[in-house]
Write an enzyme that holds these catalytic residues in place. Sequence first.
Site, PDB file in Angstrom:
ATOM      1  N   ASP A 232       0.838  -1.204   0.000  1.00 10.84           N
ATOM      2  CA  ASP A 232       0.000   0.000   0.000  1.00 10.84           C
ATOM      3  C   ASP A 232       0.872   1.252   0.000  1.00 10.84           C
ATOM      4  OD1 ASP A 232      -2.615   1.458   0.448  1.00 10.84           O
ATOM      5  OD2 ASP A 232      -1.535   2.052   2.252  1.00 10.84           O
ATOM      6  N   HIS A 233       1.966   1.217   0.760  1.00 18.21           N
ATOM      7  CA  HIS A 233       2.880   2.357   0.815  1.00 18.21           C
ATOM      8  C   HIS A 233       3.733   2.475  -0.448  1.00 18.21           C
ATOM      9  CE1 HIS A 233       2.797   2.616   5.514  1.00 18.21           C
ATOM     10  NE2 HIS A 233       1.603   2.684   4.960  1.00 18.21           N
ATOM     11  N   THR A 313       4.053   7.169  -7.151  1.00 17.44           N
ATOM     12  CA  THR A 313       3.676   6.543  -8.411  1.00 17.44           C
ATOM     13  C   THR A 313       2.637   5.468  -8.129  1.00 17.44           C
ATOM     14  OG1 THR A 313       5.368   4.820  -8.282  1.00 17.44           O
ATOM     15  CG2 THR A 313       6.007   6.907  -9.301  1.00 17.44           C
ATOM     16  N   PHE A 315       2.306   2.761  -9.835  1.00 17.68           N
ATOM     17  CA  PHE A 315       2.798   1.456 -10.278  1.00 17.68           C
ATOM     18  C   PHE A 315       3.419   0.656  -9.132  1.00 17.68           C
ATOM     19  CE2 PHE A 315       3.180   4.488 -13.795  1.00 17.68           C
ATOM     20  CZ  PHE A 315       2.327   3.899 -14.707  1.00 17.68           C
ATOM     21  N   ASP A 317       6.323  -0.537  -8.382  1.00 11.52           N
ATOM     22  CA  ASP A 317       7.665  -0.291  -8.911  1.00 11.52           C
ATOM     23  C   ASP A 317       8.719  -0.166  -7.823  1.00 11.52           C
ATOM     24  OD1 ASP A 317       6.865   2.053  -7.778  1.00 11.52           O
ATOM     25  OD2 ASP A 317       7.088   3.289  -9.569  1.00 11.52           O
ATOM     26  N   SER A 319       8.762   1.821  -5.263  1.00  7.63           N
ATOM     27  CA  SER A 319       9.044   3.203  -4.842  1.00  7.63           C
ATOM     28  C   SER A 319       9.277   3.272  -3.341  1.00  7.63           C
ATOM     29  CB  SER A 319       7.903   4.138  -5.250  1.00  7.63           C
ATOM     30  OG  SER A 319       6.691   3.769  -4.632  1.00  7.63           O
ATOM     31  N   GLU A 387       7.040   3.466  10.980  1.00  6.66           N
ATOM     32  CA  GLU A 387       5.770   3.361  11.707  1.00  6.66           C
ATOM     33  C   GLU A 387       5.801   2.251  12.747  1.00  6.66           C
ATOM     34  OE1 GLU A 387       2.107   2.936   9.577  1.00  6.66           O
ATOM     35  OE2 GLU A 387       2.148   5.014   8.874  1.00  6.66           O
ATOM     36  N   HIS A 482      -6.325  -3.177   7.744  1.00  8.17           N
ATOM     37  CA  HIS A 482      -6.279  -2.670   9.118  1.00  8.17           C
ATOM     38  C   HIS A 482      -7.009  -3.609  10.073  1.00  8.17           C
ATOM     39  CE1 HIS A 482      -5.702   1.691   7.476  1.00  8.17           C
ATOM     40  NE2 HIS A 482      -4.609   0.956   7.395  1.00  8.17           N
TER      41      HIS A 482
END
Length: 914
Positions: A232-233, A313, A315, A317, A319, A387, A482
């Site tokens: 998700d991040h 982004t 995608f 990918d 990130s 986190e 969650h």
Amino acid sequence: MRTLGAMAIMLVVMGTVIFLSFILRSRDILCGKTMKSHVISAVETSQLMVDHAVYNTMKRNLKKREVLSPAQLLSFFKLPESTSGAISRAAEIMETSIQVMKREQSQFSTDALSADILGTIANLSGCLPFMLPPRCPDTCLANKYRPITGACNNRDHPRWGASNTALARWLPPVYEDGFSQPKGWNPNFLYHGFPLPPVREVTRHLIQVSNEAVTEDDQYSDFLPVWGQYIDHDIALTPQSTSTAAFWGGVDCQLTCENQNPCFPIQLPSNSSGTTACLPFYRSSAACGTGDQGALFGNLSAANPRQQMNGLTSFLDASTVYGSSPGVEKQLRNWSSSAGLLRVNTLHLDAGRAYLPFATAACAPEPGTPRTNRTPCFLAGDGRASEVPALAAVHTLWLREHNRLASAFKAINKHWSANTAYQEARKVVGALHQIITMRDYIPKILGPDAFRQYVGPYEGYNPTVNPTVSNIFSTAAFRFGHATVHPLVRRLNTDFQEHTELPRLQLRDVFFRPWRLIQEGGLDPIVRGLLARAAKLQVQGQLMNEELTERLFVLSNVGTLDLASLNLQRGRDHGLPDYNEWREFCGLSRLETPAELNKAIANRSMVNKIMDLYKHADNIDVWLGGLAEKFLPGARTGPLFACIIGKQMKALRDGDRFWWENTNVFTDAQRQELEKHSLPRVICDNTGLTRVPVDAFRIGKFPQDFESCEDIPSMDLELWRETFPQDDKCVFPEEVDNGNFVHCEESGKLVLVYSCFHGYKLQGQEQVTCTQKGWDSEPPVCKDVNECADLTHPPCHPSAQCKNTKGSFQCVCTDPYVLGEDEKTCIDSGRLPRASWVSIALGALLIGGLASLTWIVICRWTHADKKATLPITERVTTQSGCRKSQGRGISPHKAAAQDTGQEPASGSRVLLCE
């Protein structure tokens, strides 16, 4: 006379016409000037309002760095990076400008707010550059490696899937004013005859469960929800407003329970045990040209309702590893490495293995640790890496995997530049993220039937598919995870048993505490716990544990947050349509009655509670409705979320030109090697674990369900060895200073494509081609960009002085001002300037000197009087004693006594030596 009269009348008429024409022309000119000046004034006023609110936010944060409230902590770690922040600020200035003009619109005709005027507002606010399509490079490099921003993935729609663009809308949003106000903004607004229930009431009655009451999943490990959070991040981050204070009036959002943009507080029930009537909540930033901003484009108020921005982004990918902007990527890379490595922590090691580097921001302190010794947060491609320890551990695994791959590639291909080794490793890491997610993770979430229905087999890149992450996926559907978060962090020893020295921890004790990873055993105990302990099962009536609904991000006694209420409020902030609208979108039946709802939810008690709160089935928040549905066979979601997640994953795959299975991204042999790889293999290669389960997401018992790392398949990196012959006429040149090159083939010829590091500008040919005579041009050079010379878009706030540095710039403040968290604005630190302290010190010295001088004068005067009354013998004795005492550290009084062979008498006079 008649002729003269006629001529006079004609002259009067002509004069009147000319006069009226002149008046009308003058009015148009004057009104044009007035409107233009009004627009400029509105934008300038709005800029001052927004910047003042942001300034006050940073000033408050500066004063509260010692103890952050949960709301401040969440806001801080959702701060947009530099580019996202600039877009958010521009959008807020544009939106506020139009609100200013709407308030004063009675002074002007409605049709005066034309597209030209709006273009002027967009330009003056800074929005316009972010609304234009980017320029896509036309080099072979553009087809070899994906850009860091995701732009130009689709050549016809270059902004599809790019960072800092609006989330996609699959259904039109529902706002109370038609284009911007969230659902629940106006307490008197009714939905099907009823107000929406406060989100905190929904949490308390339908979602929350005690930590002790959770049910554990008997099939899946704790790695399943952690991977979901990590992915998700990778694909979504909706930045919050750059200000935590209202733009109109400047009230602190933490101190008000009124809805004042961007404040949209969560109201608490009147019988709440807390001391406040609400929980702070900040609206998501609007994308440029939407909401109130879009209301005036063509004067169609509903033509372009408020949209929210994705700072990452879309995608898959990686990130999370590399970032979504050139600025973040620059921070993460090790530019001194010839192998294209990422930066690592230079202060700490994990049994010889690397940790993530530290960011500048300090995280939550270890108890009793002074502020100066506080452990910083980790620096990664996504700012939320710290986190919880499990999330930080996964980020660290991929940092190590990149450096392992890049080093191996450089060893195999010694002629590769640092940038080629970096890009090839990045390409493989991105492919592994796609494989693990789509092959190992998503089928477990959707179940086999829904996966076949909504995702299906890969059939190649489809340029008509928009891969942009949708608002409903990011804000509701993918937040199902969650409900699978366990309230405990389990750390295990080498036998995968409870660690005697590292006991279980509640979630509240690990939020934003990277020191627990560094000082308490490193990655291995955390990873063992993720592999060998069960996830929380999403059970109706046990949807979310109290660590998330009562103790989210609690670092002290200064407040709390509720993740369930945040999710519900965020959905209303984004104007998500209701549960039934989305069921209809997915081809599912609408559920209007309790009996119909019970077919989907299969829990009569929950259905009754839902109807008691919402009163009407068409009022149900989509996140709650999707979460409450019973699972599909072999799945961990119900039919609605399976539909939304499946459609999104198919779009992310089919709309990505660089998807690992697409032709020409990898060779056939390389794809076969990639398919062998797995998350357990990544764990084996980058931790001290020697045994792992074959499937990291399936719960198993140690040792019978674990395999030796020697038996876990791995890639043969020899498939990445380059064998093309290198012409003696075209030997790879030395890398240029402050830049790099990668090589590729174009029309059968070897081509070098140069690029400069962030902060440098290329001068010369970007692309150099090998010919029969050698390279067709000299390598380019990379010149430093003087960002401070940009007067149109200055890099620093006017309160700071811009100082150009090599490859970058610094915003410098004069004492006692310090840089705010945006590192561009000077904030009053609240302390005296150093010059003032120097003045005070000099003043104190001067006063002390005058006092000493006065004392000496008085003493001399007193001494002189005493000399006149003493006998000659006493005077001589005293002076003799003084002379003897000099240089020996003996007091004159004692020296005089020594001369006479006696101790000084009590109360005798002590004489001062001259």
